[in-house]
Design a protein around this motif. Structure first.
Motif, PDB file in Angstrom:
ATOM      1  N   GLU A  18       0.833  -1.204   0.000  1.00  0.00           N
ATOM      2  CA  GLU A  18       0.000   0.000   0.000  1.00  0.00           C
ATOM      3  C   GLU A  18       0.865   1.249   0.000  1.00  0.00           C
ATOM      4  O   GLU A  18       0.567   2.236  -0.685  1.00  0.00           O
ATOM      5  N   THR A 115      -7.289   6.713  -3.537  1.00  0.00           N
ATOM      6  CA  THR A 115      -8.478   6.022  -4.014  1.00  0.00           C
ATOM      7  C   THR A 115      -9.305   5.575  -2.823  1.00  0.00           C
ATOM      8  O   THR A 115      -8.829   5.559  -1.676  1.00  0.00           O
ATOM      9  N   GLN A 116     -10.530   5.180  -3.080  1.00  0.00           N
ATOM     10  CA  GLN A 116     -11.379   4.688  -1.996  1.00  0.00           C
ATOM     11  C   GLN A 116     -10.789   3.420  -1.390  1.00  0.00           C
ATOM     12  O   GLN A 116     -10.888   3.190  -0.179  1.00  0.00           O
ATOM     13  N   LYS A 117     -10.152   2.615  -2.225  1.00  0.00           N
ATOM     14  CA  LYS A 117      -9.550   1.380  -1.720  1.00  0.00           C
ATOM     15  C   LYS A 117      -8.430   1.687  -0.731  1.00  0.00           C
ATOM     16  O   LYS A 117      -8.287   1.015   0.298  1.00  0.00           O
ATOM     17  N   GLN A 118      -7.642   2.724  -1.012  1.00  0.00           N
ATOM     18  CA  GLN A 118      -6.570   3.094  -0.101  1.00  0.00           C
ATOM     19  C   GLN A 118      -7.130   3.653   1.204  1.00  0.00           C
ATOM     20  O   GLN A 118      -6.600   3.360   2.287  1.00  0.00           O
ATOM     21  N   ARG A 120     -10.000   2.856   2.493  1.00  0.00           N
ATOM     22  CA  ARG A 120     -10.543   1.700   3.209  1.00  0.00           C
ATOM     23  C   ARG A 120      -9.416   0.927   3.899  1.00  0.00           C
ATOM     24  O   ARG A 120      -9.590   0.416   5.008  1.00  0.00           O
ATOM     25  N   GLU A 438     -17.269  -4.680  -0.362  1.00  0.00           N
ATOM     26  CA  GLU A 438     -16.045  -4.980   0.355  1.00  0.00           C
ATOM     27  C   GLU A 438     -14.861  -4.679  -0.557  1.00  0.00           C
ATOM     28  O   GLU A 438     -14.820  -5.120  -1.694  1.00  0.00           O
ATOM     29  N   LEU A 439     -13.925  -3.887  -0.029  1.00  0.00           N
ATOM     30  CA  LEU A 439     -12.810  -3.444  -0.861  1.00  0.00           C
ATOM     31  C   LEU A 439     -11.482  -4.038  -0.414  1.00  0.00           C
ATOM     32  O   LEU A 439     -10.470  -3.790  -1.052  1.00  0.00           O
ATOM     33  N   THR A 440     -11.483  -4.720   0.665  1.00  0.00           N
ATOM     34  CA  THR A 440     -10.224  -5.323   1.104  1.00  0.00           C
ATOM     35  C   THR A 440     -10.463  -6.771   1.501  1.00  0.00           C
ATOM     36  O   THR A 440     -11.563  -7.170   1.777  1.00  0.00           O
TER      37      THR A 440
END
Length: 440
Positions: A18, A115-118, A120, A438-440
């Motif tokens: 990450e 990003t939204q994933k980061q 999250r 769910e992103l992770t």
């Protein structure tokens, strides 16, 4: 031991991955995870974020996000209040404490967008950080119990210390819990984390937080859970938690005092007073209307907050503070005056308003209140628009918590609110999914 080592190794590898995608990830996560620690460590984490932001600054990354400028505007008003403050030394001390309102938004605006994933992923590490703190608090209390035999070490401020504050930790725990709750699938480790966090939440015994958590959990199960087979189990878990809360002697005791004080005139507080020196509970009605009290009068939570609202109303009548307030952190002298005027026990003259809306109004005036209301309103609007349940839970939690606590009067509260507010609102609404994923 081997499983723990493997998990930590994998977690470290994911963290490195990450961080390679966005090097600022580590510093933002560090600030979030250090919130329950000492103010010195909080400040060091913030300092590292500032240094990294300054040394890696690129003009191409800088952008303007109006939502993130609102905390900056609130800090600017705090700074301007030095011109009229009734307590310059108190205002200067509080100004340094309020710096995260300026630092965190500005750092996020000059760093590369996430990003939204980061985002999250930051919540993921924050949540596991709260699990680690939970284990520390529980183990520490067990050791203290073994040494003293005192069961109080398992509850409320005694569990986490009054400085760290049970209500603040309850807030962090709820956000962490909803990270795990909103996952579409959970491992054994994640279920165990949920159990530990729930245990800590119950032991911390914050009535307001527990009620809001229960209502938000029901809302999530009703509107966001898309797995019919799991609904019955989840409802059972929620009802089980509610049952534990209801049966918990400490929480039941505090709720009974609230109820008894308002249905029985001059009810006796047996937890504080003795047979020889009786202490009487004050009702909400008396807290608002009674002119003078006795030194042995005790204000339960709701009555105390009504009394604080009442004395603020008196302040507005007596002093010309509607537009300006008394100045940042400059209301202590007036609260102490009111304690003497109404003949309260001395300790009540050293407590703040326990209501963030009133606290900001009293310190920064009408425009400070407007800024705060705009922030919580925009935060809630963006949360509902995005259909991101974690964001919704944070928005509702802050609105309700601000009604019962002066949450931003502590550095930890300022850091928590500011970083969560910025992370949730920095990601563009168009970049968010229309349904919880769910992103992770």
């Amino acid at each position: 031991m081997a499983n723990t080592y493997n998990y930590l190794r994998i977690a470290l590898q994911k963290l490195k991955l990450e961080n390679s995608r966005n090097p600022a990830f580590f510093y933002i996560t560090l600030v979030a995870c250090c919130i329950p620690l000492s103010y010195g460590i909080n400040s060091v984490a913030l300092g590292l974020l500032v240094l990294y932001s300054v040394f890696t600054f690129k003009k191409a990354n800088f952008r303007i996000e109006k939502t993130l400028l609102l905390p900056v505007a609130l800090f600017a008003l705090m700074l301007v209040s030095l011109l009229w403050t009734h307590d310059m030394s108190g205002s200067l001390r509080a100004l340094s404490k309020g710096l995260p309102l300026l630092i965190i938004p500005m750092c996020l605006l000059i760093l590369p967008p996430m990003t939204q994933k980061q985002v999250r992923a930051i919540f993921k590490y924050f949540s596991y950080g709260m699990v680690a703190f939970t284990m520390f608090y529980l183990v520490k209390s067990m050791v203290r119990f073994a040494l003293t035999g005192n069961t109080d070490v398992f509850f409320y401020h005694e569990l986490v210390t009054e400085d760290v504050n049970a209500i603040h930790v309850s807030t962090y725990v709820v956000v962490a819990l909803f990270y795990f709750i909103t996952k579409t699938s959970r491992s054994t480790r994640e279920i165990a984390s949920m159990v530990l966090l729930t245990i800590l939440l119950i032991l911390l015994s914050s009535k307001n937080i527990l009620i809001v958590f229960g209502l938000l959990s029901c809302y999530y199960l009703w509107y966001f859970n898309s797995r019919p087979k799991g609904k019955l189990i989840k409802w059972g878990i929620v009802l089980f938690v509610i049952l534990i809360v209801v049966l918990s002697s400490r929480i039941k005791q505090r709720m009974w005092i609230e109820l008894e004080s308002n249905i029985t005139q001059y009810s006796i507080n047996h937890q504080i007073g003795t047979h020889a020196e009786r202490v009487y509970n004050v009702s909400v009605k008396d807290a608002w209307n009674k002119e003078r009290f006795a030194k042995n009068d005790f204000f339960p939570g709701s009555a105390f907050r009504v009394y604080q609202l009442r004395i603020f109303k008196e302040m507005l009548t007596e002093d010309s503070i509607f537009l300006t307030g008394y100045g940042l952190n400059a209301t202590d002298f007036k609260i102490a005056q009111k304690q003497v005027e109404h003949n309260l026990f001395e300790e009540y003259g050293r407590k703040n308003f326990h209501n963030e809306y009133v606290q900001v109004f009293a310190e920064l005036g009408f425009f400070g209140l407007v800024l705060l209301l705009i922030m919580v309103s925009i935060n809630l609007r963006n949360a509902l628009k995005s259909k991101d349940f974690m964001h919704i839970s944070f928005a509702v939690l802050m609105i309700s918590l601000f009604l019962t606590e002066s949450f931003l009067s502590r550095q930890r509260g300022i850091i928590f609110f500011t970083i969560m507010y910025c992370l949730f609102n920095l990601v563009k609404t168009s970049d968010r999914p229309q349904k919880q994923k769910e992103l992770t």
